[in-house]
Write a protein that holds these residues in place. Sequence first.
Motif, PDB file in Angstrom:
ATOM      1  N   PRO A   4      -7.572  -3.684  -2.323  1.00 16.44           N
ATOM      2  CA  PRO A   4      -6.601  -3.541  -1.236  1.00 16.44           C
ATOM      3  C   PRO A   4      -5.325  -4.336  -1.506  1.00 16.44           C
ATOM      4  O   PRO A   4      -5.348  -5.377  -2.161  1.00 16.44           O
ATOM      5  CB  PRO A   4      -7.339  -4.119  -0.013  1.00 16.44           C
ATOM      6  N   ARG A   6      -2.760  -6.886  -0.397  1.00 14.60           N
ATOM      7  CA  ARG A   6      -2.834  -8.012   0.541  1.00 14.60           C
ATOM      8  C   ARG A   6      -1.488  -8.182   1.247  1.00 14.60           C
ATOM      9  O   ARG A   6      -0.483  -8.534   0.634  1.00 14.60           O
ATOM     10  CB  ARG A   6      -3.221  -9.289  -0.204  1.00 14.60           C
ATOM     11  N   GLU A  24      -3.813  -3.747  12.107  1.00 14.64           N
ATOM     12  CA  GLU A  24      -4.870  -3.765  11.095  1.00 14.64           C
ATOM     13  C   GLU A  24      -5.346  -2.352  10.753  1.00 14.64           C
ATOM     14  O   GLU A  24      -5.646  -2.054   9.592  1.00 14.64           O
ATOM     15  CB  GLU A  24      -6.026  -4.623  11.594  1.00 14.64           C
ATOM     16  N   HIS A  28      -5.250  -0.571   7.100  1.00  8.99           N
ATOM     17  CA  HIS A  28      -6.499  -0.037   6.544  1.00  8.99           C
ATOM     18  C   HIS A  28      -6.317   1.395   6.050  1.00  8.99           C
ATOM     19  O   HIS A  28      -6.914   1.792   5.038  1.00  8.99           O
ATOM     20  CB  HIS A  28      -7.598  -0.106   7.596  1.00  8.99           C
ATOM     21  N   ASN A  31      -5.187   1.471   2.519  1.00  7.98           N
ATOM     22  CA  ASN A  31      -5.953   0.548   1.685  1.00  7.98           C
ATOM     23  C   ASN A  31      -5.227  -0.800   1.579  1.00  7.98           C
ATOM     24  O   ASN A  31      -5.093  -1.386   0.506  1.00  7.98           O
ATOM     25  CB  ASN A  31      -6.198   1.121   0.286  1.00  7.98           C
ATOM     26  N   GLU A  33      -4.835  -4.783   3.370  1.00 11.51           N
ATOM     27  CA  GLU A  33      -5.638  -5.800   4.044  1.00 11.51           C
ATOM     28  C   GLU A  33      -4.694  -6.819   4.683  1.00 11.51           C
ATOM     29  O   GLU A  33      -3.973  -7.535   3.989  1.00 11.51           O
ATOM     30  CB  GLU A  33      -6.550  -6.486   3.034  1.00 11.51           C
TER      31      GLU A  33
END
Length: 412
Positions: A4, A6, A24, A28, A31, A33
């Motif tokens: 993922p 970041r 969030e 998601h 992909n 985080e």
Amino acid sequence: MTAPVRIAQLSCGPDYSGVQHEIEAAAHEVNGEIFFPDIALKDIQRDFDLFGLDVRSPDLKLAIARARALVDGRVEADAVFIATCFRCAEAAIVRNELRRYIHEHSKLPVVSYSFTERTTAGTLLTRMEALSTIARRRALLARETQQGITLGLDSGSSTTKAIVMKDNRIIGTGWQPTMEVLKSAQGVIDHALQEAGITLDDVQATGTTGYGRFLVGKAIKADLIQEELTVNSKGAVYLADRQHGPATVIDIGGMDNKAISVMDGIPGVFTMGGICAGASGRFLEMTAKRLGVDITELGPLSMKGFGGRVPMNSYCIVFGTQSLVNALAAGSTREDVAAAACHSVAEQVFEQQLQEVDIKEPVLMVGGTSLIEGLVHAMGELLQTKIVVPPHSQYIGAVGSALLASGFIRDD
């Protein structure tokens, strides 16, 4: 599976407003985080004092300390998402200063956002997708020339565009209003291929962008399906021959606006959206219709008028239209009303979008609205600079897609 991306979150209030879950969820989907930079309690006051911006909110103090940790390399991240409540003036100042600070002192892509209680994951998705794209595809975004034969398609909210390129030249174009997404896409593809004198079998790679990118991309088995923030900025600097050094890209679309700060062909800070469709191409379409002219005639008409004679409210498309009707009923000329509408749209983009990016020359205007002379003129007056409208600016998303898609051509 790819690790993922970041995304460091610097924020104040999303938990209280109930939108943290939406942030969030959007990350998601691409992909990504979301994480909050972890810093020591003893470092918070020190970093806040060093930043030199006096604020009261403990959450904003924490956001400032986290920003310094990212810039200093004490916390690793791939991208940064800055979010504050739209009601808070103090938060707006901090959001803007953090965005500028991170952009000037690191290579991390940044998007800042002013949320409401109704912000959804869908609203945030394109922004998160762009952050993810910049983090994952920096090498692809650095591509400066197109190779082979590629097809780019931009399925926009108002119009659908297609471009065929061959060895760094545009050889075919297609344009039509977006009605049924797939039918409109097929229509512009057929037109572009016919103009280029080739068939779809000759195309080596394809790319899609815009609101309908996923639907069209799946239908034509596109090699590249990418959001319009990165694609449009790449297409803009490519066509303007400004792929090295800084540039600012302004795209006033049919439904929303985009302002993108670009360095060496790669977007660094960007924002999109607006308070209302009153500051969009849709409002200008309605203006042209009310004045009894085609949208292509609105630009020349506006250049003959003086907008200062007409009070105009484009912060709401309903009130903006009411202003049009009232002005005409009071005896204002069509020329003055057209100029006022262009100035009103430019003014809102200036006040809402362009405060979220650092304006650096050249300033490039792209998209269909860049062909409206009065709008370009009004924006230039507000920014006190000469606006550059590159050739084929209305095809900007399709050009960017065709250019980037050439990175997927396989050597057989």
